[in-house]
Design a protein around this motif. Structure first.
Motif: not given
Length: 380
Positions: A317, A332, A321, A239, A326-327, A313-314, A336
């Motif tokens: 996600k 995203n 990473i 990822k 973190r993404t 976003l999908l 947050e």
């Protein structure tokens, strides 16, 4: 008579009105977001963006008195301004949330422990006490005041410069660019070669390949997320940026090939045949003739792919990473910032406008090619 040459259709006015309505529906939220990004949290909470240029009468949050203490005639006096650096006209004030408009400007409120507070119409206060207030908790004042329009750049300094809760926004901006630019260029390059082959090269199964590409347009993105992620993990991609680039490339290729192939099929056949007679190779025809003539279609897909990837976003996600675990993309990060309780609306508006500013620049810079590219191949 409406269809006679030289006469406009009677529905022309309806078309114009529809265009104006669609533009307004798109423009109003964008302007509202821009205006809200320059407003303070108190202004956003008490009035709409459309009233930002007019004077506003609102009930302000509690203001804790503070200032230097001086001894005057046996009383300890603290003076100051409730709205430093801002012109305001107080219409009512109070010292309790139960009665925020208990006093008129100039009246004196009697408090406990021998303290008094006076607030004038300009927002200046005077507090007196019989004993020293050093280290004591000073009272709060609630005001209803008319204030002039106020705009600030603090929101942008906090979002772009790094502040409490937003120190990752600048890093998210760079991360989003790192995802979007390659994820836009790679499918264009691959799709351009494939579209040329499907449009102008004869080989067995070409029609089946075209039908297969069209069929891929209806495959839901969500259906392929988990299998594709398992494939990435199985081949060692994991990822990261490479994985998200390949994912966006795979999801964008069917539309890119379909759009470019339709455009290239509509190009004049004589140009290509003359180039072949002159001894040009397929690669030379592709790079020196087809690509320059196909620029509107390339730009049209680039707009779609850039906007979709930037606002995604999908996929981020699932497939991304970074080194921090973190993404970190702007979509995203904005989620947050909103938090579970929906606070910091001024920061949210600023971050959202920063996020849409780049797609707006890309769209307006290349929008003249959009319609030409979309209509490619529809007429001969």
């Amino acid at each position: 008579m409406d269809n006679i040459a030289g006469h406009k259709s009677s529905l022309t006015w309806a078309v114009h009105i529809s265009v104006v309505v669609l533009v307004a529906l798109w423009l109003f939220p964008t302007v509202g977001l821009l205006v809200s990004s320059f407003r303070t949290a108190d202004q956003i909470a008490t009035s709409g963006w459309w009233s930002s240029l007019s004077q506003q009468e609102r009930q302000n949050p509690a203001i804790r008195l503070e200032g230097a203490e001086v001894l005057d005639g046996g009383l300890y006096v603290i003076e100051g301004a409730l709205f430093p650096g801002l012109e305001a006209e107080v219409s009512a004030w109070g010292t309790s949330s139960r009665a925020p408009e208990a006093y008129a400007p100039g009246e004196t409120a009697e408090l406990t422990k021998g303290r008094t507070v006076t607030v004038d119409a300009a927002g200046n206060f005077r507090m007196t006490a019989e004993t020293s207030q050093e280290g004591a908790r000073l009272p709060r004042v609630f005001t209803t005041a008319t204030t002039p329009p106020e705009f600030t750049l603090e929101n942008y300094r906090q979002v772009l410069g790094g502040g409490s809760g937003t120190d990752d926004m600048s890093r998210a901006f760079i991360s989003t660019l790192t995802v979007t630019v390659p994820a836009t260029i790679i499918p264009i390059v691959v799709a351009a070669f494939a579209a040329y082959a499907l449009a102008w090269m004869d080989f067995p199964g070409r029609a089946l390949l075209v039908a297969f590409v069209v069929g891929l347009l209806v495959v839901p993105l969500q259906l392929a997320l988990i299998p594709l992620l398992k494939l990435h993990l199985g081949i060692g991609i994991g990822k990261g940026y490479l994985g998200v680039w390949l994912a966006h490339t795979g999801f964008g290729l069917p539309l890119a090939i379909y759009l470019l192939r339709n455009y290239m099929v509509g190009l004049p056949r004589d140009i290509i045949e003359n180039a072949r007679v002159d001894g040009a190779t397929e690669f030379q025809i592709f790079t020196k003739i087809i690509l320059p003539l196909s620029f509107p279609a390339l730009a049209s897909f680039a707009i779609f792919q850039f906007l979709w990837t930037w606002n995604d976003l999908l996929v981020a996600k699932v497939f991304l990473i970074d080194s921090t675990g973190r993404t970190t993309v702007m979509t995203n990060q904005i989620v947050e910032l909103l938090g579970t309780r929906g606070g910091n609306w001024e920061i949210l508006a600023t971050a959202a406008f920063v996020s849409i500013s780049v797609p707006l620049v890309v769209f307006f810079a290349m929008q003249r090619y959009l319609v030409r590219g979309l209509l490619a191949g529809s007429v001969k």
